[in-house]
Design a protein around this motif. Structure first.
Motif, PDB file in Angstrom:
ATOM      1  N   GLN A  50       0.811  -1.217   0.000  1.00  0.00           N
ATOM      2  CA  GLN A  50       0.000   0.000   0.000  1.00  0.00           C
ATOM      3  C   GLN A  50       0.849   1.274   0.000  1.00  0.00           C
ATOM      4  N   GLY A  51       2.114   1.099  -0.359  1.00  0.00           N
ATOM      5  CA  GLY A  51       2.972   2.257  -0.603  1.00  0.00           C
ATOM      6  C   GLY A  51       3.393   3.026   0.622  1.00  0.00           C
ATOM      7  N   ALA A  52       3.627   2.336   1.743  1.00  0.00           N
ATOM      8  CA  ALA A  52       3.983   3.036   2.977  1.00  0.00           C
ATOM      9  C   ALA A  52       5.273   3.837   2.824  1.00  0.00           C
ATOM     10  N   MET A  53       6.296   3.225   2.232  1.00  0.00           N
ATOM     11  CA  MET A  53       7.571   3.926   2.105  1.00  0.00           C
ATOM     12  C   MET A  53       7.495   5.025   1.054  1.00  0.00           C
ATOM     13  N   SER A  54       6.704   4.814   0.017  1.00  0.00           N
ATOM     14  CA  SER A  54       6.579   5.839  -1.031  1.00  0.00           C
ATOM     15  C   SER A  54       5.941   7.113  -0.492  1.00  0.00           C
ATOM     16  N   TYR A  55       4.989   6.926   0.426  1.00  0.00           N
ATOM     17  CA  TYR A  55       4.281   8.083   0.979  1.00  0.00           C
ATOM     18  C   TYR A  55       4.892   8.576   2.295  1.00  0.00           C
ATOM     19  N   GLY A  56       5.966   7.954   2.737  1.00  0.00           N
ATOM     20  CA  GLY A  56       6.638   8.401   3.943  1.00  0.00           C
ATOM     21  C   GLY A  56       6.010   7.916   5.233  1.00  0.00           C
ATOM     22  N   TRP A  57       5.212   6.861   5.177  1.00  0.00           N
ATOM     23  CA  TRP A  57       4.600   6.309   6.394  1.00  0.00           C
ATOM     24  C   TRP A  57       5.549   5.264   6.996  1.00  0.00           C
ATOM     25  N   TRP A  58       6.720   5.707   7.373  1.00  0.00           N
ATOM     26  CA  TRP A  58       7.799   4.823   7.800  1.00  0.00           C
ATOM     27  C   TRP A  58       7.452   3.998   9.032  1.00  0.00           C
ATOM     28  N   TRP A  59       6.623   4.556   9.945  1.00  0.00           N
ATOM     29  CA  TRP A  59       6.322   3.876  11.204  1.00  0.00           C
ATOM     30  C   TRP A  59       5.584   2.556  10.977  1.00  0.00           C
ATOM     31  N   TRP A  60       4.880   2.447   9.879  1.00  0.00           N
ATOM     32  CA  TRP A  60       4.096   1.249   9.593  1.00  0.00           C
ATOM     33  C   TRP A  60       4.995   0.054   9.257  1.00  0.00           C
ATOM     34  N   ILE A  61       6.094   0.327   8.568  1.00  0.00           N
ATOM     35  CA  ILE A  61       6.980  -0.751   8.146  1.00  0.00           C
ATOM     36  C   ILE A  61       8.207  -0.887   9.052  1.00  0.00           C
ATOM     37  N   VAL A  62       8.636   0.215   9.676  1.00  0.00           N
ATOM     38  CA  VAL A  62       9.818   0.169  10.534  1.00  0.00           C
ATOM     39  C   VAL A  62       9.531  -0.588  11.838  1.00  0.00           C
ATOM     40  N   THR A  63       8.336  -0.424  12.394  1.00  0.00           N
ATOM     41  CA  THR A  63       8.026  -1.049  13.689  1.00  0.00           C
ATOM     42  C   THR A  63       8.126  -2.572  13.639  1.00  0.00           C
ATOM     43  N   PRO A  64       7.435  -3.273  12.737  1.00  0.00           N
ATOM     44  CA  PRO A  64       7.600  -4.736  12.696  1.00  0.00           C
ATOM     45  C   PRO A  64       9.001  -5.149  12.271  1.00  0.00           C
ATOM     46  N   GLY A  65       9.614  -4.383  11.370  1.00  0.00           N
ATOM     47  CA  GLY A  65      10.979  -4.712  10.963  1.00  0.00           C
ATOM     48  C   GLY A  65      11.956  -4.608  12.114  1.00  0.00           C
ATOM     49  N   LEU A  66      11.772  -3.597  12.965  1.00  0.00           N
ATOM     50  CA  LEU A  66      12.636  -3.441  14.135  1.00  0.00           C
ATOM     51  C   LEU A  66      12.439  -4.588  15.114  1.00  0.00           C
ATOM     52  N   CYS A  67      11.206  -5.045  15.280  1.00  0.00           N
ATOM     53  CA  CYS A  67      10.942  -6.180  16.170  1.00  0.00           C
ATOM     54  C   CYS A  67      11.678  -7.430  15.692  1.00  0.00           C
ATOM     55  N   ILE A  68      11.627  -7.691  14.393  1.00  0.00           N
ATOM     56  CA  ILE A  68      12.338  -8.842  13.838  1.00  0.00           C
ATOM     57  C   ILE A  68      13.842  -8.705  14.071  1.00  0.00           C
ATOM     58  N   ALA A  69      14.364  -7.497  13.856  1.00  0.00           N
ATOM     59  CA  ALA A  69      15.794  -7.255  14.059  1.00  0.00           C
ATOM     60  C   ALA A  69      16.190  -7.451  15.523  1.00  0.00           C
ATOM     61  N   LEU A  70      15.333  -7.027  16.444  1.00  0.00           N
ATOM     62  CA  LEU A  70      15.648  -7.173  17.869  1.00  0.00           C
ATOM     63  C   LEU A  70      15.632  -8.637  18.296  1.00  0.00           C
ATOM     64  N   VAL A  71      14.704  -9.423  17.744  1.00  0.00           N
ATOM     65  CA  VAL A  71      14.702 -10.862  18.045  1.00  0.00           C
ATOM     66  C   VAL A  71      15.988 -11.500  17.532  1.00  0.00           C
ATOM     67  N   GLY A  72      16.404 -11.124  16.330  1.00  0.00           N
ATOM     68  CA  GLY A  72      17.660 -11.634  15.797  1.00  0.00           C
ATOM     69  C   GLY A  72      18.854 -11.228  16.645  1.00  0.00           C
ATOM     70  N   THR A  73      18.864  -9.996  17.125  1.00  0.00           N
ATOM     71  CA  THR A  73      19.949  -9.522  17.996  1.00  0.00           C
ATOM     72  C   THR A  73      19.969 -10.297  19.309  1.00  0.00           C
ATOM     73  N   ALA A  74      18.784 -10.556  19.876  1.00  0.00           N
ATOM     74  CA  ALA A  74      18.698 -11.288  21.135  1.00  0.00           C
ATOM     75  C   ALA A  74      19.275 -12.694  20.996  1.00  0.00           C
ATOM     76  N   THR A  75      18.898 -13.392  19.949  1.00  0.00           N
ATOM     77  CA  THR A  75      19.413 -14.750  19.760  1.00  0.00           C
ATOM     78  C   THR A  75      20.912 -14.741  19.479  1.00  0.00           C
ATOM     79  N   ALA A  76      21.388 -13.714  18.774  1.00  0.00           N
ATOM     80  CA  ALA A  76      22.826 -13.615  18.513  1.00  0.00           C
ATOM     81  C   ALA A  76      23.600 -13.420  19.814  1.00  0.00           C
TER      82      ALA A  76
END
Length: 311
Positions: free
Chosen positions: A247-273
């Motif tokens: 739905q074009g979140a990054m194109s329209y600058g709605w970064w919070w919609w895609i950054v929040t779940p992406g950050l959660c995935i990254a934090l889980v990866g960091t925790a396991t590392a």
């Protein structure tokens, strides 16, 4: 050994981070009930709203759904897929790798050959193709869908070969050790040798393998959703990223919609590392020796600097 593992600062941080997301997955429904907003509730007055506006801490989607509530709800879907696929991949790797390395002979050649064949296959591409075929009959509209369990099985079914090869090599080493040879001379059964003599030495390796498989499963689930294979009626971090991208979140600058779940995935990866770093230090004598020598050199340097300052 276990006390030293828990005393490691990186392990403590990693366990705390991972425990946070596990609790979020287990008790997410209670937290959402306390907030009083459903993941599917629409706030028509605040569509694609930035964080901290209109009472939405992490903003809203293009449909006016609360991103924070969807993130909490998505923790269960993503972590469920990660854990189930990690369990499957680790169990298959342990069975195939340890059996192949301990029994040897024809069984070893057969299992090792099969492992090598599967290892050469593009696992994610195969997962995508098989998931597409399975979901085509059950999907609706332009985006096919399948359940969390099926997705976890598909991901785990292609993630075990690397672990199986590593466990095989470790088992071959353990099989030739003195304690293993002694049990053979005493007439112990092969099952007892495997479960009592071999597997306890592989616990650290298998634990680290499981944590890596969990993260791989979470990433694979997000990737499948991003490519159009969704989990029907279930919110996950992958579906959030997929919806935001489509739905074009990054194109329209709605970064919070895609950054929040992406950050959660990254934090889980960091925790396991971080946890795996601690496991490596505990199970690898060379790392323990290296760490002790570094600490000793640092202490000597501090004492020398203190003596120079006092002089």
């Amino acid at each position: 050994m276990f006390t030293g593992f828990l005393a490691n600062r990186r392990v403590q941080v990693g366990i705390a981070m991972l425990a946070f997301f596990v609790i979020l997955a287990l008790f997410g429904n209670l937290i959402i009930s306390a907030i009083g907003i459903s993941p599917f509730d629409v706030d028509y007055d605040y569509l694609h709203t930035p964080p901290l506006e209109g009472g939405h801490v992490l903003g809203t989607t293009i449909s006016g759904q609360d991103v924070l509530v969807q993130t909490i709800a998505g923790a269960r879907g993503s972590i469920t897929v990660g854990v189930l696929s990690g369990i499957l991949a680790t169990v298959v790797a342990a069975i195939v790798g340890v059996t192949s390395g301990f029994i040897g002979g024809v069984a070893d050649h057969t299992l090792n050959g099969f492992t090598n064949v599967v290892l050469t296959l593009p696992s994610f591409a195969l997962t995508l193709i098989v998931a597409g075929y399975i979901s085509a009959s059950g999907g609706t509209g332009d985006q096919p869908a399948l359940g969390l369990l099926v997705m976890a099985v598909l991901i785990g079914a292609f993630e075990w070969p690397g672990g199986a090869r590593y466990l095989r090599s470790q088992t071959l080493s353990l099989r030739s050790r003195d304690f293993s040879m002694a049990t053979k001379l005493l007439g112990e059964s092969q099952w007892r040798q495997v479960f009592v003599e071999v597997l306890p030495h592989l616990v650290g390796i298998i634990s680290a393998m499981f944590l890596r498989a969990v993260v791989a499963g979470i990433f694979a689930e997000a990737g499948l959703n991003f490519l159009g294979i969704s989990t029907q009626g279930v919110i996950s971090w992958g579906t959030m990223i997929s919806n935001a991208q489509s739905q074009g979140a990054m194109s329209y600058g709605w970064w919070w919609w895609i950054v929040t779940p992406g950050l959660c995935i990254a934090l889980v990866g960091t925790a396991t590392a971080l946890i795996n770093f601690g496991l490596d230090e505990v199970t690898n004598p060379k790392l323990r020796t290296a760490n002790r020598s570094i600490v000793k050199r640092f202490e000597r340097r501090q004492r020398r600097l203190a003596a120079e300052a006092n002089a």
